[in-house]
Scaffold this motif. Structure first.
Motif, PDB file in Angstrom:
ATOM      1  N   LYS A 282       0.824  -1.210   0.000  1.00 22.46           N
ATOM      2  CA  LYS A 282       0.000   0.000   0.000  1.00 22.46           C
ATOM      3  C   LYS A 282       0.856   1.258   0.000  1.00 22.46           C
ATOM      4  O   LYS A 282       0.519   2.257  -0.640  1.00 22.46           O
ATOM      5  CB  LYS A 282      -0.937  -0.002   1.214  1.00 22.46           C
ATOM      6  CG  LYS A 282      -2.118  -0.952   1.067  1.00 22.46           C
ATOM      7  CD  LYS A 282      -3.109  -0.789   2.213  1.00 22.46           C
ATOM      8  CE  LYS A 282      -4.350  -1.661   1.995  1.00 22.46           C
ATOM      9  NZ  LYS A 282      -5.334  -1.515   3.094  1.00 22.46           N
ATOM     10  N   GLU A 285       1.914   1.687  -3.523  1.00 24.56           N
ATOM     11  CA  GLU A 285       0.792   2.194  -4.319  1.00 24.56           C
ATOM     12  C   GLU A 285       0.600   3.692  -4.088  1.00 24.56           C
ATOM     13  O   GLU A 285       0.373   4.449  -5.039  1.00 24.56           O
ATOM     14  CB  GLU A 285      -0.492   1.441  -3.963  1.00 24.56           C
ATOM     15  CG  GLU A 285      -0.513  -0.007  -4.438  1.00 24.56           C
ATOM     16  CD  GLU A 285      -1.728  -0.754  -3.910  1.00 24.56           C
ATOM     17  OE1 GLU A 285      -2.591  -0.104  -3.257  1.00 24.56           O
ATOM     18  OE2 GLU A 285      -1.827  -1.975  -4.144  1.00 24.56           O
ATOM     19  N   PRO A 377      -0.004   3.417   5.136  1.00 22.39           N
ATOM     20  CA  PRO A 377      -0.918   2.567   4.349  1.00 22.39           C
ATOM     21  C   PRO A 377      -2.397   2.778   4.621  1.00 22.39           C
ATOM     22  O   PRO A 377      -3.239   2.428   3.792  1.00 22.39           O
ATOM     23  CB  PRO A 377      -0.488   1.144   4.724  1.00 22.39           C
ATOM     24  CG  PRO A 377       0.297   1.269   5.969  1.00 22.39           C
ATOM     25  CD  PRO A 377       0.922   2.614   5.948  1.00 22.39           C
TER      26      PRO A 377
END
Length: 396
Positions: A282, A285, A377
């Protein structure tokens, strides 16, 4: 909207049930020092990193100090490292009596510049200590090639980089020794202080285990024998709970420390281990989104080397108007962190080393421009969009 730089409460909520259960199990077991969870966590950590041994200690700084001592580094020695890092990196070298020798960094990756290492090597140099800064792996192949050429040890300061990879290998498994921190703001953090040493060298592991507990007991005797080329059977203590009483702890062989990971902290960390890959993904990302959305703004986004897989413990950008950016983001409710305002070679405590402004131009350049924005995250879609829009508007 108010967004913290790191949201520890949000992370706790995601593991609350499991963490609480494990902590209660430790409390009810009454095995608080070197208990079952410590032993199991060390095994799980070693397996994850890809090494034979993981030795838990009280904090990340102690991990560095114990690793240096286990390698025999001390007074009169020199250790090459980066000036763009947290103080503990250089401090640990000084603590054992050695001298930190600083090598400038790369402006884009923030990591030590391998092309500048060789010129700093002397007959006193014993090791290179790269830092995988902000979760970004250093260029380990180039560093290891230099280390082999001059018969130097490599100590990876991986305090900010648990789970990061270089050419498919986890950091902490690439050099001779790896050192990790579990400070709460790290991507794998406990509810206090904690640290870990990793190695696949049996002798280094034995000495490190001895040093963390006053150089006593079975590991103390094994370490003493190793260091003095003695071959003899080592006493073992069977059937004793270290929490209550172990008679062998009163037999001391080395001058060591009291630096152990509490069983409760190990239990908390174990509850998080199953989530770490997801959390790190995460972070990647979020970083990818920032990279894409902020590339046309006036700030400079961090660069990840092709051979590396960062875990983005922090997402650190550069701005020519850092103070203004940081202040305006604060006004908009977005927390930031300045990493690092004073490079190591210009810290007052190292004045006697003789460095001056201009000696490490890249580190000095970054020290005036870098700051972190939230990347944890648990960031929501709305929070990320707000951060991106706000940064773009302020940086116009």
């Amino acid at each position: 909207m108010n967004i913290p730089l790191v949201d520890l409460k949000a992370q706790y909520k995601s593991v609350e049930k499991e963490a609480n259960k494990k902590v209660k199990e430790v409390l009810s077991s009454a095995s608080y020092i070197m208990g079952k969870d410590v032993i199991e966590f060390e095994k799980e950590f070693a397996e994850y990193v890809g090494v034979k041994h993981a030795i838990s200690v009280g904090n990340g700084t102690d991990a560095l100090v114990v690793a240096l001592m286990a390698l025999g580094i001390g007074k009169g020695d020199e250790v090459i490292t980066t000036p763009f890092t947290f103080f503990a990196t250089a401090e640990s070298i000084s603590f054992v009596g050695a001298k930190p020798v600083f090598v400038d960094v790369e402006k884009d990756t923030y990591n030590i510049n391998p092309s500048k290492i060789e010129e700093k090597i002397t007959e006193k140099t014993k090791a290179i200590m790269p830092v995988h800064i902000f979760g970004q792996p250093a260029k380990m192949d180039e560093i290891k090639t230099i280390a082999r050429k001059y018969n130097l040890q490599v100590i990876e300061d991986a305090a900010q980089a648990f789970g990061a990879e270089y050419k498919g290998k986890k950091v902490g498994s690439i050099g001779d020794v790896g050192c990790f921190s579990f400070f709460p703001t790290k991507n794998l953090g406990c509810a206090g202080d904690g640290g870990m040493i990793t190695t696949s060298d049996d002798n280094i592991a034995t000495i490190a285990r001895a040093l963390r507990t006053h150089g006593s007991g079975e590991n103390g005797q094994r370490a003493y024998n190793l260091l003095n080329n003695i071959t003899e059977e080592v006493k073992t203590s069977e059937g004793h709970d270290d929490t209550v009483y172990n008679p062998l702890k009163y037999y001391n062989y080395l001058i060591g420390f009291n630096t152990r990971l509490d069983t409760i902290q190990a239990a908390i960390l174990r509850s998080k281990m199953s989530h770490i890959d997801m959390w790190n993904e995460k972070r990647r990302e979020n970083a990818k989104l920032y990279d894409e959305k902020l590339k046309d703004s006036s700030i400079t986004v961090p660069v990840t080397i092709n051979e590396g897989k960062s875990v983005y413990n922090m997402y650190v950008v550069q701005s020519e108007n850092r103070d203004e950016m940081v202040n305006k983001l604060k006004e908009k409710g977005i927390s930031t962190g300045v990493y690092y305002p004073v490079p190591m070679h210009l810290q007052k405590v190292y004045k006697d080393l003789g460095y001056k402004e201009g000696d490490m131009p890249a580190a000095e350049y970054l020290s005036h421009r870098t700051f972190a924005i939230p990347i944890f995250p648990e960031l929501t879609h709305e929070q990320k969009e707000y951060i991106i829009d706000t940064v773009k508007n302020i940086s116009k």
